[in-house]
Design an enzyme around this catalytic site. Structure first.
Site, PDB file in Angstrom:
ATOM      1  CE  LYS A  80       4.899  -1.813  -2.838  1.00 21.24           C
ATOM      2  NZ  LYS A  80       5.348  -0.403  -2.704  1.00 21.24           N
ATOM      3  CE  LYS A 135       7.026   5.279  -7.499  1.00 20.49           C
ATOM      4  NZ  LYS A 135       7.731   4.762  -6.333  1.00 20.49           N
TER       5      LYS A 135
END
Length: 301
Positions: A245, A177
């Site tokens: 984030k 990811k």
């Protein structure tokens, strides 16, 4: 191991933009779905559609055979799993745990190791595809963990996505990811610059998009977020604050490996600037607003 769908209770924690669609698709597929989120109001639609509300993580964990978490950041993930009333304190042996949040590879490994101590089965399985992919059940799902556990959960993954890949051991899903977000970060800069250039050159941006999206410049961001930029639609498929984030996690992981990522650093800085202007809860396509502001500054200088 095969599960009878109607008897396999799935506990779903986190019903945000993507989590809601994911839980809904599992419910439509015939799984009993129990939900918990910090703000019950966010789960009201799902409750009305047939999901069972649970008042706490411990209550949900005690009733589910499979627990899926889709929460905001690594701090939230850690609290959900390791907190005083978290998953590890409340779950029966043999339960499957799937963290589909975008989180830290190191934390994914910690969860996997802790799960072994409790005779639980854990996978890290972050996703890509945004709100559209979640809605349509066409997410890319990147999985880290044991193959036998992955295969046992394949029927559930197949409801949520189409591109299902076991990347390796625990943490590999989160590392993948990060690769996705590193690529997406620089791509978003390119998409914004291309559309602003087209506008400045007096071209029809939609016509330009039609020409370039099937060529060498083609990307998911160009095809899916480009039209939103042109239309001035900044509704979130993925929040700016969550993208920041993810980029911070990526930068930290890259630093640990001694890797320099200047493109990622540039994108992060731009998104932080965008966030400071009040766009934290806008979709990531709102980055184009920075470019338009800069164009106006140059034009008016």
């Amino acid at each position: 191991m095969e599960f009878i769908k109607e008897e396999t209770v799935i506990g779903f924690i986190g019903t945000g933009v993507m989590g809601t669609s994911m839980a809904r698709n599992l419910l439509k597929a015939g799984y009993p779905v129990h939900v918990y989120t910090r703000t019950k109001k966010k789960a009201e639609e799902l409750i009305q559609e047939g999901c069972i509300w649970r008042n706490s993580i411990s209550q949900l964990a005690g009733s589910a055979k499979v627990i899926i978490t889709m929460v905001g950041d690594p701090t939230d993930v850690k609290e959900v799993y390791f907190g005083e009333f978290g998953i590890f304190q409340s779950t029966s042996p043999g339960t499957y745990l799937i963290d589909m949040s975008s989180s830290s590879p190191m934390l994914a490994k910690e969860i996997h190791q802790e799960a072994l101590q409790y005779n639980l089965f854990a996978l890290d399985a972050p996703v890509s595809g945004g709100d559209i992919g979640a809605r349509d059940g066409k997410l890319a799902i990147m999985v880290g963990g044991d193959r036998s556990v992955f295969e046992a959960m394949r029927p559930i993954f197949s409801v949520l996505g189409e591109n299902l890949v076991l990347q390796g051991e625990a943490g590999a899903g989160q590392h993948t990811k990060i690769c996705n977000q590193v690529a997406a970060a620089s791509t978003m800069i390119g998409v914004c610059e291309a559309l602003v250039y087209a506008e400045k050159a007096g071209l029809d941006q939609t016509a330009v998009l039609k020409s370039i999206e099937t060529g060498a410049a083609g990307s998911w961001s160009l095809s899916n977020l480009g039209p939103k930029m042109i239309a001035g639609n900044f509704e979130p498929g993925f929040f700016v604050k969550h993208f920041i984030k993810d980029m911070l996690i990526a930068l930290e992981s890259a630093k640990e490996m001694g890797l320099n990522t200047p493109g990622l650093e540039l994108a992060k800085n731009m998104y932080v600037e965008l966030s400071k202007s009040g766009e934290d809860t806008s979709g990531t396509q709102a980055l184009i607003k920075l470019y338009k502001i800069n164009v106006e500054r140059v034009t008016n200088s």
